[in-house]
Design an enzyme around this catalytic site. Structure first.
Site, short mmCIF file in Angstrom:
data_model
loop_
_atom_site.label_atom_id
_atom_site.label_comp_id
_atom_site.label_asym_id
_atom_site.label_seq_id
_atom_site.Cartn_x
_atom_site.Cartn_y
_atom_site.Cartn_z
N LEU A 145 10.83 1.51 7.47
CA LEU A 145 10.03 2.20 6.21
C LEU A 145 10.75 3.22 5.95
CD1 LEU A 145 7.73 1.39 4.61
CD2 LEU A 145 6.50 3.43 5.69
N GLU A 169 11.55 2.45 14.74
CA GLU A 169 10.45 3.56 14.31
C GLU A 169 9.29 3.16 15.11
OE1 GLU A 169 9.58 2.78 10.14
OE2 GLU A 169 9.45 0.68 10.54
N LYS A 190 6.46 -1.68 2.07
CA LYS A 190 5.16 -1.15 2.56
C LYS A 190 4.16 -2.18 2.41
CE LYS A 190 2.80 3.31 3.28
NZ LYS A 190 2.75 3.49 4.81
N TYR A 193 0.68 -1.30 0.10
CA TYR A 193 0.05 0.05 -0.03
C TYR A 193 0.91 1.35 0.02
CZ TYR A 193 0.70 0.78 4.98
OH TYR A 193 1.19 1.13 6.24
N1 PLP Z 1 7.07 3.70 9.49
C1 PLP Z 1 6.12 3.09 9.12
C2 PLP Z 1 6.14 1.63 9.90
C3 PLP Z 1 4.92 3.75 8.83
O1 PLP Z 1 3.84 2.77 8.51
C4 PLP Z 1 4.74 5.03 8.21
C5 PLP Z 1 3.75 5.26 7.39
O2 PLP Z 1 2.90 4.99 7.30
C6 PLP Z 1 6.11 5.81 8.36
C7 PLP Z 1 7.23 5.23 9.06
C8 PLP Z 1 6.24 7.09 7.82
O3 PLP Z 1 6.34 6.89 6.48
P1 PLP Z 1 5.72 8.40 5.44
O4 PLP Z 1 6.60 9.34 6.11
O5 PLP Z 1 6.30 7.77 4.12
O6 PLP Z 1 4.31 8.24 5.61
#
Ligand code: PLP
Length: 281
Positions: free
Chosen positions: A207, A182, A149, A33
Protein backbone atom coordinates in the site's frame (compact mmCIF):
# COMPACT_ATOMS: atom_id res chain seq x y z
CA UNK A 1 -21.98 9.93 23.99
CA UNK A 2 -23.47 7.82 21.20
CA UNK A 3 -21.40 7.65 18.03
CA UNK A 4 -22.78 9.09 14.81
CA UNK A 5 -22.15 7.59 11.38
CA UNK A 6 -22.71 9.18 8.00
CA UNK A 7 -24.51 6.71 5.72
CA UNK A 8 -25.50 7.66 2.17
CA UNK A 9 -26.55 11.24 2.92
CA UNK A 10 -27.74 10.97 6.54
CA UNK A 11 -26.11 11.29 9.96
CA UNK A 12 -27.45 8.42 12.06
CA UNK A 13 -26.73 7.01 15.53
CA UNK A 14 -24.34 4.08 15.13
CA UNK A 15 -26.89 1.54 16.41
CA UNK A 16 -29.26 2.50 13.56
CA UNK A 17 -26.55 2.79 10.89
CA UNK A 18 -27.11 0.04 8.32
CA UNK A 19 -26.60 -0.92 4.70
CA UNK A 20 -28.37 -3.44 2.47
CA UNK A 21 -27.37 -7.11 2.55
CA UNK A 22 -27.10 -6.73 -1.23
CA UNK A 23 -24.38 -4.10 -0.88
CA UNK A 24 -21.49 -5.27 -3.02
CA UNK A 25 -19.06 -4.27 -0.30
CA UNK A 26 -20.72 -6.79 2.02
CA UNK A 27 -21.25 -9.47 -0.66
CA UNK A 28 -17.89 -9.31 -2.42
CA UNK A 29 -15.64 -6.81 -0.69
CA UNK A 30 -16.26 -4.77 -3.89
CA UNK A 31 -15.28 -1.71 -1.97
CA UNK A 32 -12.41 0.54 -0.99
CA UNK A 33 -11.67 2.49 2.18
CA UNK A 34 -9.50 5.30 3.44
CA UNK A 35 -8.34 6.36 6.91
CA UNK A 36 -7.26 9.89 7.83
CA UNK A 37 -5.42 10.52 11.08
CA UNK A 38 -6.84 13.43 13.10
CA UNK A 39 -4.46 15.41 15.32
CA UNK A 40 -5.60 18.39 17.37
CA UNK A 41 -8.91 18.44 15.51
CA UNK A 42 -7.22 18.63 12.07
CA UNK A 43 -6.89 16.02 9.32
CA UNK A 44 -3.24 15.10 8.91
CA UNK A 45 -1.82 14.60 5.39
CA UNK A 46 -5.28 15.34 4.06
CA UNK A 47 -4.45 15.69 0.33
CA UNK A 48 -2.44 12.47 0.28
CA UNK A 49 -5.38 10.51 1.65
CA UNK A 50 -7.84 12.10 -0.81
CA UNK A 51 -5.48 11.35 -3.69
CA UNK A 52 -5.04 7.71 -2.65
CA UNK A 53 -8.81 7.30 -2.18
CA UNK A 54 -9.41 8.63 -5.70
CA UNK A 55 -6.71 6.32 -7.05
CA UNK A 56 -8.29 3.28 -5.35
CA UNK A 57 -11.70 4.25 -6.82
CA UNK A 58 -10.18 4.62 -10.30
CA UNK A 59 -8.47 1.24 -10.04
CA UNK A 60 -11.75 -0.55 -9.23
CA UNK A 61 -13.79 1.67 -11.61
CA UNK A 62 -16.19 3.13 -9.05
CA UNK A 63 -17.20 6.80 -9.47
CA UNK A 64 -16.59 9.15 -6.53
CA UNK A 65 -19.90 9.57 -4.64
CA UNK A 66 -19.27 13.34 -4.32
CA UNK A 67 -16.52 15.80 -5.13
CA UNK A 68 -13.61 16.38 -2.77
CA UNK A 69 -14.90 19.69 -1.44
CA UNK A 70 -18.28 18.20 -0.48
CA UNK A 71 -16.62 15.12 0.99
CA UNK A 72 -14.35 17.33 3.05
CA UNK A 73 -17.41 19.09 4.52
CA UNK A 74 -19.10 15.79 5.38
CA UNK A 75 -15.90 14.50 6.98
CA UNK A 76 -15.59 17.65 9.10
CA UNK A 77 -19.24 17.40 10.15
CA UNK A 78 -18.81 13.73 11.12
CA UNK A 79 -15.76 14.72 13.18
CA UNK A 80 -17.70 17.54 14.83
CA UNK A 81 -20.70 15.35 15.69
CA UNK A 82 -18.39 12.75 17.25
CA UNK A 83 -16.19 15.36 19.01
CA UNK A 84 -13.05 13.94 17.43
CA UNK A 85 -9.77 15.72 18.26
CA UNK A 86 -7.14 12.98 18.16
CA UNK A 87 -8.14 9.87 16.32
CA UNK A 88 -9.19 8.73 12.88
CA UNK A 89 -11.78 9.24 10.17
CA UNK A 90 -12.82 6.11 8.28
CA UNK A 91 -14.49 6.16 4.86
CA UNK A 92 -15.74 3.21 2.89
CA UNK A 93 -17.09 3.42 -0.65
CA UNK A 94 -18.58 0.37 -2.34
CA UNK A 95 -19.88 -0.16 -5.87
CA UNK A 96 -23.39 0.00 -4.39
CA UNK A 97 -26.43 -2.24 -4.01
CA UNK A 98 -27.42 -4.73 -6.71
CA UNK A 99 -28.66 -8.34 -7.00
CA UNK A 100 -25.70 -10.60 -6.32
CA UNK A 101 -23.71 -11.21 -9.50
CA UNK A 102 -19.93 -11.20 -9.89
CA UNK A 103 -20.00 -8.85 -12.88
CA UNK A 104 -20.64 -5.13 -12.39
CA UNK A 105 -24.35 -4.14 -12.11
CA UNK A 106 -25.86 -3.48 -15.53
CA UNK A 107 -28.25 -0.78 -14.22
CA UNK A 108 -26.74 2.52 -13.04
CA UNK A 109 -25.88 2.02 -9.34
CA UNK A 110 -25.09 4.66 -6.75
CA UNK A 111 -21.94 3.92 -4.76
CA UNK A 112 -22.50 3.38 -1.04
CA UNK A 113 -20.67 5.89 1.16
CA UNK A 114 -20.18 5.50 4.88
CA UNK A 115 -18.07 7.68 7.17
CA UNK A 116 -17.23 7.21 10.84
CA UNK A 117 -14.86 9.10 13.12
CA UNK A 118 -13.53 8.31 16.56
CA UNK A 119 -10.92 9.39 19.09
CA UNK A 120 -8.03 6.97 19.72
CA UNK A 121 -6.44 6.15 23.06
CA UNK A 122 -3.65 8.73 23.14
CA UNK A 123 -1.93 7.29 26.22
CA UNK A 124 -1.58 3.94 24.42
CA UNK A 125 -0.26 5.64 21.28
CA UNK A 126 2.33 7.60 23.28
CA UNK A 127 3.41 4.44 25.12
CA UNK A 128 3.93 2.51 21.87
CA UNK A 129 5.77 5.47 20.40
CA UNK A 130 8.04 5.83 23.41
CA UNK A 131 8.67 2.17 24.30
CA UNK A 132 8.41 0.56 20.88
CA UNK A 133 6.56 -2.52 19.72
CA UNK A 134 7.31 -6.11 18.71
CA UNK A 135 6.55 -7.57 15.30
CA UNK A 136 6.27 -11.14 14.10
CA UNK A 137 6.82 -12.24 10.50
CA UNK A 138 4.62 -14.35 8.29
CA UNK A 139 4.65 -15.50 4.64
CA UNK A 140 3.11 -13.04 2.15
CA UNK A 141 -0.27 -14.59 1.38
CA UNK A 142 -2.11 -11.61 -0.10
CA UNK A 143 -3.18 -10.82 -3.68
CA UNK A 144 -1.03 -9.00 -6.24
CA UNK A 145 -2.76 -5.56 -6.03
CA UNK A 146 -1.85 -4.47 -2.53
CA UNK A 147 -1.62 -0.87 -3.80
CA UNK A 148 -5.44 -0.73 -3.82
CA UNK A 149 -6.87 0.05 -0.39
CA UNK A 150 -9.49 -2.66 -0.70
CA UNK A 151 -11.63 -3.80 2.23
CA UNK A 152 -10.61 -7.40 1.47
CA UNK A 153 -8.43 -7.72 4.55
CA UNK A 154 -8.76 -11.37 5.53
CA UNK A 155 -5.03 -12.19 5.31
CA UNK A 156 -4.21 -9.01 7.22
CA UNK A 157 -6.76 -9.84 9.92
CA UNK A 158 -5.59 -13.43 10.36
CA UNK A 159 -1.94 -12.41 10.62
CA UNK A 160 -2.67 -9.45 12.89
CA UNK A 161 -4.53 -11.80 15.23
CA UNK A 162 -1.51 -14.14 15.14
CA UNK A 163 0.64 -11.14 16.14
CA UNK A 164 -1.68 -10.32 19.03
CA UNK A 165 -1.63 -13.91 20.23
CA UNK A 166 2.18 -13.81 20.11
CA UNK A 167 2.22 -10.63 22.23
CA UNK A 168 3.27 -8.49 19.25
CA UNK A 169 1.77 -5.30 17.79
CA UNK A 170 2.17 -6.04 14.09
CA UNK A 171 2.94 -8.83 11.61
CA UNK A 172 5.34 -8.19 8.72
CA UNK A 173 4.72 -10.09 5.49
CA UNK A 174 7.77 -11.74 3.89
CA UNK A 175 7.63 -12.36 0.12
CA UNK A 176 8.78 -15.50 -1.71
CA UNK A 177 12.31 -14.03 -2.12
CA UNK A 178 12.73 -13.35 1.59
CA UNK A 179 12.04 -9.58 1.42
CA UNK A 180 9.69 -7.78 3.80
CA UNK A 181 6.76 -6.23 1.98
CA UNK A 182 4.91 -4.37 4.78
CA UNK A 183 2.81 -4.86 7.88
CA UNK A 184 -0.90 -5.74 8.07
CA UNK A 185 -1.76 -2.05 8.51
CA UNK A 186 1.56 -0.23 8.36
CA UNK A 187 4.67 0.19 6.21
CA UNK A 188 7.97 -1.31 7.34
CA UNK A 189 11.27 0.55 7.72
CA UNK A 190 14.76 -0.13 8.99
CA UNK A 191 17.89 1.86 9.70
CA UNK A 192 20.27 -0.50 7.92
CA UNK A 193 23.82 -1.55 8.81
CA UNK A 194 25.13 1.50 6.88
CA UNK A 195 22.89 3.83 8.90
CA UNK A 196 20.53 4.53 6.00
CA UNK A 197 16.76 4.79 6.41
CA UNK A 198 15.40 2.10 4.14
CA UNK A 199 11.89 1.19 3.03
CA UNK A 200 10.48 -0.79 0.12
CA UNK A 201 9.86 1.25 -3.06
CA UNK A 202 6.32 1.86 -4.29
CA UNK A 203 4.84 -0.87 -6.50
CA UNK A 204 1.75 -3.08 -6.50
CA UNK A 205 3.41 -5.09 -3.70
CA UNK A 206 2.56 -2.60 -0.96
CA UNK A 207 0.00 0.00 0.00
CA UNK A 208 1.32 3.44 -0.89
CA UNK A 209 1.33 4.67 2.70
CA UNK A 210 0.53 8.33 3.10
CA UNK A 211 2.45 8.41 6.38
CA UNK A 212 5.35 6.71 4.56
CA UNK A 213 5.40 9.56 2.00
CA UNK A 214 5.21 12.18 4.73
CA UNK A 215 8.00 10.57 6.76
CA UNK A 216 10.19 10.30 3.62
CA UNK A 217 9.72 14.03 3.06
CA UNK A 218 10.56 14.89 6.67
CA UNK A 219 13.69 12.69 6.52
CA UNK A 220 14.83 14.25 3.23
CA UNK A 221 14.24 17.77 4.53
CA UNK A 222 16.53 16.93 7.42
CA UNK A 223 19.20 15.59 5.07
CA UNK A 224 18.89 12.10 6.54
CA UNK A 225 20.18 9.35 4.26
CA UNK A 226 17.17 7.55 2.79
CA UNK A 227 16.88 4.79 0.21
CA UNK A 228 13.78 3.18 -1.20
CA UNK A 229 15.06 -0.35 -1.56
CA UNK A 230 13.64 -3.67 -0.34
CA UNK A 231 15.25 -5.38 2.65
CA UNK A 232 15.26 -9.02 3.65
CA UNK A 233 14.14 -10.51 6.94
CA UNK A 234 17.81 -11.23 7.72
CA UNK A 235 18.70 -7.56 7.07
CA UNK A 236 15.82 -6.44 9.27
CA UNK A 237 17.01 -8.64 12.12
CA UNK A 238 20.55 -7.29 11.71
CA UNK A 239 19.37 -3.67 11.36
CA UNK A 240 20.41 -0.94 13.78
CA UNK A 241 16.80 0.18 14.16
CA UNK A 242 13.37 -0.55 12.73
CA UNK A 243 9.96 1.09 12.83
CA UNK A 244 6.50 1.11 11.31
CA UNK A 245 4.43 3.96 9.86
CA UNK A 246 0.69 4.29 9.37
CA UNK A 247 -2.30 6.49 10.13
CA UNK A 248 -2.72 4.60 13.41
CA UNK A 249 1.02 4.16 13.99
CA UNK A 250 2.79 7.50 13.56
CA UNK A 251 6.31 6.00 13.73
CA UNK A 252 6.30 3.23 16.30
CA UNK A 253 9.83 1.91 16.90
CA UNK A 254 10.18 -1.86 16.41
CA UNK A 255 12.28 -3.31 19.23
CA UNK A 256 12.01 -7.02 18.34
CA UNK A 257 11.34 -9.07 15.22
CA UNK A 258 10.23 -12.66 15.91
CA UNK A 259 11.76 -12.26 19.40
CA UNK A 260 15.16 -11.18 17.99
CA UNK A 261 15.99 -7.78 19.53
CA UNK A 262 16.54 -5.03 16.96
CA UNK A 263 19.77 -3.17 17.76
CA UNK A 264 19.85 -2.76 21.52
CA UNK A 265 16.24 -3.89 21.83
CA UNK A 266 14.96 -0.38 22.52
CA UNK A 267 13.91 2.60 20.38
CA UNK A 268 16.96 3.90 18.54
CA UNK A 269 18.14 7.52 18.12
CA UNK A 270 17.37 7.85 14.39
CA UNK A 271 13.79 6.58 14.87
CA UNK A 272 13.27 8.84 17.87
CA UNK A 273 14.58 11.91 16.04
CA UNK A 274 12.44 11.15 13.01
CA UNK A 275 9.36 10.57 15.18
CA UNK A 276 9.85 13.89 16.96
CA UNK A 277 10.35 15.67 13.62
CA UNK A 278 7.29 14.02 12.05
CA UNK A 279 5.01 14.73 15.02
CA UNK A 280 6.27 18.29 15.18
CA UNK A 281 5.93 18.82 11.41
N1 PLP B 1 0.12 -0.88 4.63
C1 PLP B 1 -1.12 -1.40 4.86
C2 PLP B 1 -1.42 -2.80 4.43
C3 PLP B 1 -2.10 -0.62 5.50
O1 PLP B 1 -3.32 -1.13 5.71
C4 PLP B 1 -1.77 0.69 5.92
C5 PLP B 1 -2.75 1.54 6.59
O2 PLP B 1 -3.82 1.14 6.93
C6 PLP B 1 -0.48 1.17 5.67
C7 PLP B 1 0.44 0.36 5.01
C8 PLP B 1 -0.07 2.56 6.08
O3 PLP B 1 -0.70 3.51 5.27
P1 PLP B 1 -1.01 4.98 5.80
O4 PLP B 1 0.30 5.54 6.25
O5 PLP B 1 -1.52 5.69 4.61
O6 PLP B 1 -1.98 4.85 6.91
Amino acid sequence: MSQIAYVNGAYVPMRHAAISINDRGFQFGDSIYEVWPVRGGQLRDSEGHFARMQRSLNEIRVPAPMDERALNLVIKETMRRNKVRDGIVYIQISRGVAPRDHTFPTKPTKPTLIITAKNLDQAGMRKRGAEGVKVITTPEIRWARRDIKSVNLLPNILQRQAAKEAGAFEAWFVDADGFITEGTSSNAWIVDAQGRLRTRPLSNDILHGVTRASVLKVAQERQMQVIEEPFTLAEAKAAREAFVTGAGAPIFPVVAIDDTPVGEGKPGPVTQALRAAYLGA
